[in-house]
Design a protein around this motif. Structure first.
Motif, mmCIF file in Angstrom:
data_model
loop_
_atom_site.group_PDB
_atom_site.id
_atom_site.type_symbol
_atom_site.label_atom_id
_atom_site.label_comp_id
_atom_site.label_asym_id
_atom_site.label_seq_id
_atom_site.Cartn_x
_atom_site.Cartn_y
_atom_site.Cartn_z
ATOM 1 N N VAL A 256 4.989 -6.391 -6.159
ATOM 2 C CA VAL A 256 5.334 -4.970 -6.202
ATOM 3 C C VAL A 256 4.106 -4.245 -6.726
ATOM 4 O O VAL A 256 3.863 -4.171 -7.919
ATOM 5 C CB VAL A 256 6.547 -4.712 -7.114
ATOM 6 C CG1 VAL A 256 6.877 -3.240 -7.132
ATOM 7 C CG2 VAL A 256 7.743 -5.517 -6.643
ATOM 8 N N GLY A 257 3.274 -3.744 -5.853
ATOM 9 C CA GLY A 257 2.047 -3.110 -6.303
ATOM 10 C C GLY A 257 1.061 -2.914 -5.167
ATOM 11 O O GLY A 257 1.442 -2.869 -3.997
ATOM 12 N N ASN A 258 -0.201 -2.819 -5.515
ATOM 13 C CA ASN A 258 -1.254 -2.560 -4.539
ATOM 14 C C ASN A 258 -1.672 -3.873 -3.871
ATOM 15 O O ASN A 258 -2.394 -4.681 -4.454
ATOM 16 C CB ASN A 258 -2.446 -1.899 -5.246
ATOM 17 C CG ASN A 258 -3.451 -1.363 -4.252
ATOM 18 O OD1 ASN A 258 -3.979 -2.086 -3.427
ATOM 19 N ND2 ASN A 258 -3.708 -0.066 -4.327
ATOM 20 N N ARG A 259 -1.203 -4.100 -2.655
ATOM 21 C CA ARG A 259 -1.438 -5.374 -1.971
ATOM 22 C C ARG A 259 -2.917 -5.626 -1.698
ATOM 23 O O ARG A 259 -3.408 -6.746 -1.852
ATOM 24 C CB ARG A 259 -0.658 -5.417 -0.650
ATOM 25 C CG ARG A 259 -0.776 -6.751 0.082
ATOM 26 C CD ARG A 259 0.096 -6.784 1.314
ATOM 27 N NE ARG A 259 -0.309 -5.798 2.295
ATOM 28 C CZ ARG A 259 0.277 -5.629 3.479
ATOM 29 N NH1 ARG A 259 1.322 -6.375 3.790
ATOM 30 N NH2 ARG A 259 -0.137 -4.704 4.322
ATOM 31 N N LYS A 260 -3.651 -4.598 -1.293
ATOM 32 C CA LYS A 260 -5.062 -4.748 -0.977
ATOM 33 C C LYS A 260 -5.841 -5.241 -2.194
ATOM 34 O O LYS A 260 -6.629 -6.202 -2.108
ATOM 35 C CB LYS A 260 -5.623 -3.402 -0.506
ATOM 36 C CG LYS A 260 -7.146 -3.343 -0.374
ATOM 37 C CD LYS A 260 -7.647 -4.239 0.718
ATOM 38 C CE LYS A 260 -9.164 -4.081 0.886
ATOM 39 N NZ LYS A 260 -9.708 -5.042 1.857
ATOM 40 N N LEU A 261 -5.629 -4.614 -3.331
ATOM 41 C CA LEU A 261 -6.332 -5.004 -4.550
ATOM 42 C C LEU A 261 -5.891 -6.391 -5.008
ATOM 43 O O LEU A 261 -6.711 -7.187 -5.481
ATOM 44 C CB LEU A 261 -6.079 -3.973 -5.651
ATOM 45 C CG LEU A 261 -6.838 -4.140 -6.964
ATOM 46 C CD1 LEU A 261 -8.330 -4.335 -6.722
ATOM 47 C CD2 LEU A 261 -6.608 -2.932 -7.862
ATOM 48 N N ARG A 262 -4.619 -6.685 -4.839
ATOM 49 C CA ARG A 262 -4.103 -8.000 -5.214
ATOM 50 C C ARG A 262 -4.779 -9.103 -4.389
ATOM 51 O O ARG A 262 -5.175 -10.148 -4.921
ATOM 52 C CB ARG A 262 -2.590 -8.031 -5.008
ATOM 53 C CG ARG A 262 -1.923 -9.301 -5.496
ATOM 54 C CD ARG A 262 -0.422 -9.138 -5.543
ATOM 55 N NE ARG A 262 0.171 -8.868 -4.245
ATOM 56 C CZ ARG A 262 0.819 -7.743 -3.942
ATOM 57 N NH1 ARG A 262 0.930 -6.784 -4.820
ATOM 58 N NH2 ARG A 262 1.349 -7.574 -2.750
ATOM 59 N N ASN A 263 -4.928 -8.873 -3.108
ATOM 60 C CA ASN A 263 -5.575 -9.859 -2.238
ATOM 61 C C ASN A 263 -7.046 -10.058 -2.606
ATOM 62 O O ASN A 263 -7.561 -11.181 -2.596
ATOM 63 C CB ASN A 263 -5.458 -9.428 -0.776
ATOM 64 C CG ASN A 263 -4.034 -9.523 -0.254
ATOM 65 O OD1 ASN A 263 -3.202 -10.200 -0.847
ATOM 66 N ND2 ASN A 263 -3.742 -8.843 0.833
#
Length: 322
Positions: A250-257
């Motif tokens: 639950v959050g910013n997928r791009k930054l998480r990746n």
């Protein structure tokens, strides 16, 4: 208790946006400048307008209202979805969704929206375009490999693919250069500090600076980790439920990746991250879970370094609030 004169829930689609006011009820406007101005004219002063984060659709309205001094909140769509499921709602329309968003805002504390600067807005658009070109380049490389495997590739097809790959390389390089120049105008020092962390590359550092507005949007590292969605979730209940630990997503997928990719290199060259990885693996946990913990550690290191304004030091112990 809700402190606003009236609360409005907004459900946005491509052509229109539905609005439900806590006092006024339902209305609908065109999703364009004329519709924005009409909605603004009918808004009572001291009202709160709440909408879901829906990519391009919500952004224009949120920016317009914020610039006209309207209090706006952009909430996570998953939170609203869970709220609707909890109510066991059987009807799902744009009208009912707007009402649900309004009801959600009336009983929950919602975050206040801070408008993006022109630089932030352009950088985020550039990152989205960069992702598109990178996917196209990967597809083109795979196609070139596939043609070569045939053994008798068409010269015309092969040359066309090579030209396409070269053009994509130029576009990728140009976009990366533009993002770098935009960030350097305001955040050169912070960029230098973040890239001093072993494992954090320039692309990740740039994206971190852009989406966090130079880390000014967060007061604690825990808030930032929650925003990115890099915190693990545990599924255990009684003696029968023993689910595997996962990241919340639950959050910013791009930054998480990006952070997850950085964790591979950090395990080798970042002392603190290496210790975290080895400790978790030695406990018998999965390597993926260990890498998630490393990504979390990298994010906390980035937050501390950005807030303290000093380069990475593996011997330094952070005392910032978690």
């Amino acid at each position: 208790m809700n402190k606003y004169k009236e609360t409005f829930g907004v459900d946005i689609s491509k052509d229109v946006f539905d609005v439900h006011g806590s006092n006024k009820g339902h209305d609908q406007y065109k999703n364009d400048e004329i519709g924005f101005k009409k909605f603004l004219k009918e808004l009572p002063k001291g009202s709160l307008v709440v909408m879901e984060a829906t990519g391009y659709y919500h952004y224009r309205l949120a920016q317009f209202l914020h610039k006209n001094e309207v209090i706006v909140s952009v909430v996570n769509p998953l939170s609203v979805k869970r709220f609707i499921q909890m109510k066991l709602a059987k009807v799902k329309t744009d009208k009912s969704d707007a009402k649900a968003i309004c009801e959600y805002a009336l009983i929950n504390e919602v975050p206040i929206y801070n408008a993006l600067t022109d630089t932030q807005s352009e950088c985020l658009q550039l990152f989205r375009l960069l992702d598109t070109y990178l996917k196209q380049r990967t597809a083109t490389k795979n196609k070139i490999h596939g043609e070569a495997v045939l053994g008798i590739p068409s010269k015309f097809v092969y040359r066309s693919l090579i030209r396409n790959k070269k053009q994509l390389n130029k576009e990728v390089a140009a976009i990366e250069s533009k993002i770098l120049s935009l960030v350097k105008e305001d955040q050169q020092e912070q960029l230098t500090l973040l890239t001093s962390i072993p494992g954090i590359g320039q692309k990740t550092a740039l994206f971190l600076i852009v989406v966090t507005d130079g880390f000014s949007k967060f007061e604690t590292a825990a808030q930032l980790c929650s925003y990115v969605g890099i915190t693990p979730t545990i599924r255990e209940s009684g003696s029968s439920v023993r689910g595997r630990a996962r990241i919340s997503k639950v959050g910013n997928r791009k930054l998480r990746n990006l952070l997850f990719l950085c964790s591979f290199n950090a395990c080798k060259h970042n002392k603190a991250c290496k210790e975290v990885y080895e400790r978790i693996v030695n406990k018998g946990k999965s390597k993926k879970l260990a890498l998630i913990a490393v990504a979390n550690k990298l994010l906390k290191q980035s937050f501390a370094i950005a807030k303290y304004g000093r380069p990475y030091d593996e011997t330094y112990v952070s005392v910032l609030p978690r």
